[in-house]
Scaffold this motif. Structure first.
Motif, mmCIF file in Angstrom:
data_model
loop_
_atom_site.group_PDB
_atom_site.id
_atom_site.type_symbol
_atom_site.label_atom_id
_atom_site.label_comp_id
_atom_site.label_asym_id
_atom_site.label_seq_id
_atom_site.Cartn_x
_atom_site.Cartn_y
_atom_site.Cartn_z
ATOM 1 N N CYS A 42 2.588 4.127 -10.207
ATOM 2 C CA CYS A 42 2.345 3.414 -8.963
ATOM 3 C C CYS A 42 2.287 4.412 -7.804
ATOM 4 O O CYS A 42 3.073 5.354 -7.738
ATOM 5 N N ARG A 71 -7.307 0.577 -9.645
ATOM 6 C CA ARG A 71 -5.997 0.020 -9.296
ATOM 7 C C ARG A 71 -5.049 1.159 -8.935
ATOM 8 O O ARG A 71 -5.039 2.207 -9.592
ATOM 9 N N TRP A 125 -1.544 0.364 -7.615
ATOM 10 C CA TRP A 125 -0.148 -0.051 -7.563
ATOM 11 C C TRP A 125 0.246 -0.818 -8.819
ATOM 12 O O TRP A 125 -0.583 -1.481 -9.438
ATOM 13 N N MET A 163 0.266 -5.677 -7.039
ATOM 14 C CA MET A 163 -0.346 -5.855 -5.727
ATOM 15 C C MET A 163 0.540 -6.680 -4.799
ATOM 16 O O MET A 163 0.602 -6.425 -3.597
ATOM 17 N N GLY A 185 1.597 -2.939 -3.562
ATOM 18 C CA GLY A 185 0.305 -2.879 -2.877
ATOM 19 C C GLY A 185 0.374 -3.486 -1.486
ATOM 20 O O GLY A 185 -0.122 -2.911 -0.515
#
Length: 186
Positions: free
Chosen positions: A147, A165, A167, A170, A174
């Motif tokens: 992450c 992507r 994270w 999200m 995120g």
């Protein structure tokens, strides 16, 4: 097991170590917390395990932690072929100690995986390890990521179509990152 869900089993194990309020938390630190994790991921096996082969022994918990470390090492070395090779050797050695046999049978036009071995606790370890192997087989190595949130140490497999992507989740990491970026602009 659902294909996308099977890819998350090993990351769920790796992510039993995470940051909370700036401090590292380990969900496998105690037998009670490990049982909670097992209940979430193997509810069909847990009642049998309690009487089967002492799944909740300290020795077995140590093996589960060792598998977590191997999975974490794989995830953190996927971009370094030399280090990854060393980790894969360690993982293969660990797998040899499971003493399991896996095979596929066809029953009424459906394929089923049958695992035989020492006990159900060994089968749990194999399922987790197998989920990592399946991830490596079905996704490019660069899709295994940590992450990008500054206060997160979790890993994930990017199964998105575009592969962008950033994270682990999200809704939490995120969103926090985007809010922080928005506030910094103001």
């Amino acid at each position: 097991m659902d294909r996308d869900k099977s890819f998350t089993l090993w990351t769920d194990l790796v992510n039993t170590r995470y940051l909370h309020n700036g401090h590292e938390v380990d969900d496998l630190q105690t037998m009670d917390r490990a049982q909670e994790w097992l209940q979430r991921h193997f509810p069909d096996m847990l009642p049998v395990l309690a009487t089967d082969d002492a799944v909740f022994s300290e020795h077995w918990l140590g093996r589960l932690r060792e598998l977590r470390d191997i999975c974490l090492d794989v995830a953190s070395t996927v971009h370094d072929p030399v280090s990854l090779g060393t980790v894969l050797d360690r993982w293969n050695q660990w797998m040899q100690n499971l003493h399991l046999t896996a095979y596929i049978i066809k029953d009424h036009d459906q394929l089923h995986e049958i695992i035989t071995g020492v006990g159900r606790s060994e089968q749990i370890l194999w399922r987790i390890s197998h989920s990592l192997a399946e991830t490596l087989r079905h996704y490019p190595l660069e899709r295994i990521r940590q992450c990008e949130h500054d206060e997160c140490i979790r890993y994930f497999v990017d199964t998105s179509r575009g592969g962008h992507r950033r994270w682990c989740d999200m809704a939490t990491c995120g969103n926090r990152q985007k809010v922080a970026r928005y506030r910094a602009k103001r």
